[in-house]
Design a protein around this motif. Structure first.
Motif, PDB file in Angstrom:
ATOM      1  N   ASN A  10       3.298  -0.214   3.366  1.00  0.00           N
ATOM      2  CA  ASN A  10       4.474   0.007   2.504  1.00  0.00           C
ATOM      3  C   ASN A  10       4.971   1.448   2.561  1.00  0.00           C
ATOM      4  O   ASN A  10       5.353   2.029   1.544  1.00  0.00           O
ATOM      5  CB  ASN A  10       4.183  -0.411   1.060  1.00  0.00           C
ATOM      6  N   ASN A  11       4.916   2.029   3.744  1.00  0.00           N
ATOM      7  CA  ASN A  11       5.382   3.404   3.975  1.00  0.00           C
ATOM      8  C   ASN A  11       4.744   4.427   3.035  1.00  0.00           C
ATOM      9  O   ASN A  11       5.377   5.408   2.647  1.00  0.00           O
ATOM     10  CB  ASN A  11       6.915   3.474   3.885  1.00  0.00           C
ATOM     11  N   ASP A  12       3.484   4.189   2.706  1.00  0.00           N
ATOM     12  CA  ASP A  12       2.743   5.097   1.814  1.00  0.00           C
ATOM     13  C   ASP A  12       2.051   6.161   2.671  1.00  0.00           C
ATOM     14  O   ASP A  12       1.063   5.881   3.349  1.00  0.00           O
ATOM     15  CB  ASP A  12       1.715   4.298   1.012  1.00  0.00           C
ATOM     16  N   PRO A  13       2.544   7.408   2.635  1.00  0.00           N
ATOM     17  CA  PRO A  13       1.962   8.454   3.488  1.00  0.00           C
ATOM     18  C   PRO A  13       0.502   8.757   3.160  1.00  0.00           C
ATOM     19  O   PRO A  13      -0.280   9.087   4.052  1.00  0.00           O
ATOM     20  CB  PRO A  13       2.851   9.671   3.252  1.00  0.00           C
ATOM     21  N   ASN A  14       0.126   8.636   1.885  1.00  0.00           N
ATOM     22  CA  ASN A  14      -1.271   8.889   1.524  1.00  0.00           C
ATOM     23  C   ASN A  14      -2.192   7.814   2.086  1.00  0.00           C
ATOM     24  O   ASN A  14      -3.298   8.119   2.551  1.00  0.00           O
ATOM     25  CB  ASN A  14      -1.418   8.992   0.005  1.00  0.00           C
ATOM     26  N   ALA A  15      -1.747   6.568   2.041  1.00  0.00           N
ATOM     27  CA  ALA A  15      -2.544   5.477   2.616  1.00  0.00           C
ATOM     28  C   ALA A  15      -2.686   5.663   4.118  1.00  0.00           C
ATOM     29  O   ALA A  15      -3.757   5.437   4.684  1.00  0.00           O
ATOM     30  CB  ALA A  15      -1.905   4.128   2.296  1.00  0.00           C
ATOM     31  N   LEU A  16      -1.602   6.096   4.759  1.00  0.00           N
ATOM     32  CA  LEU A  16      -1.641   6.338   6.206  1.00  0.00           C
ATOM     33  C   LEU A  16      -2.621   7.465   6.539  1.00  0.00           C
ATOM     34  O   LEU A  16      -3.419   7.343   7.463  1.00  0.00           O
ATOM     35  CB  LEU A  16      -0.246   6.674   6.721  1.00  0.00           C
TER      36      LEU A  16
END
Length: 112
Positions: A10-16
């Motif tokens: 979901n375009n979550d930079p922290n998850a990436l």
């Protein structure tokens, strides 16, 4: 190509960032074990590790390396082309190191 991975997260930079930290840290030992299995001519271990890593590299969009891992897996399973395995394992190791460098540059994270 991070597009598919970004969609899944979901375009979550922290998850990436977390996912890439896992990739760089956890799979370092698997890459080392792959090399050791090749050097020891442990085809069963080589096949198992190649199978495991193949999916991971594909998920991260590193399809060329995933194809090399498939070739390692097949060759180890069939006991053929053992002389080529060293070169293929080197290619995977090199690709992993390059991927870690790119991840570090893209996400500005520390790669251990």
């Amino acid at each position: 190509d991070l597009n598919n991975l970004n969609k899944l997260l979901n375009n979550d930079p922290n998850a990436l960032k977390q996912l890439f930290k896992i990739f760089t840290e956890n799979f370092k030992s698997d890459i080392k074990m792959l090399k050791k299995a090749q050097e020891a001519k442990d085809l069963s271990k080589l096949e198992s590790l190649a199978h495991k890593l193949k999916s991971t590299f594909s998920t991260f969009g590193i399809h060329h390396t995933s194809k090399i891992l498939l070739e390692i897996e097949k060759n180890a399973m069939n006991g053929i082309n053992q002389e080529d395995l060293a070169g293929l394992v080197f290619d995977v190791t090199h690709s992993y190191e390059c991927a870690c460098d790119e991840i570090k540059d893209i996400l500005k994270i520390e790669v251990v």
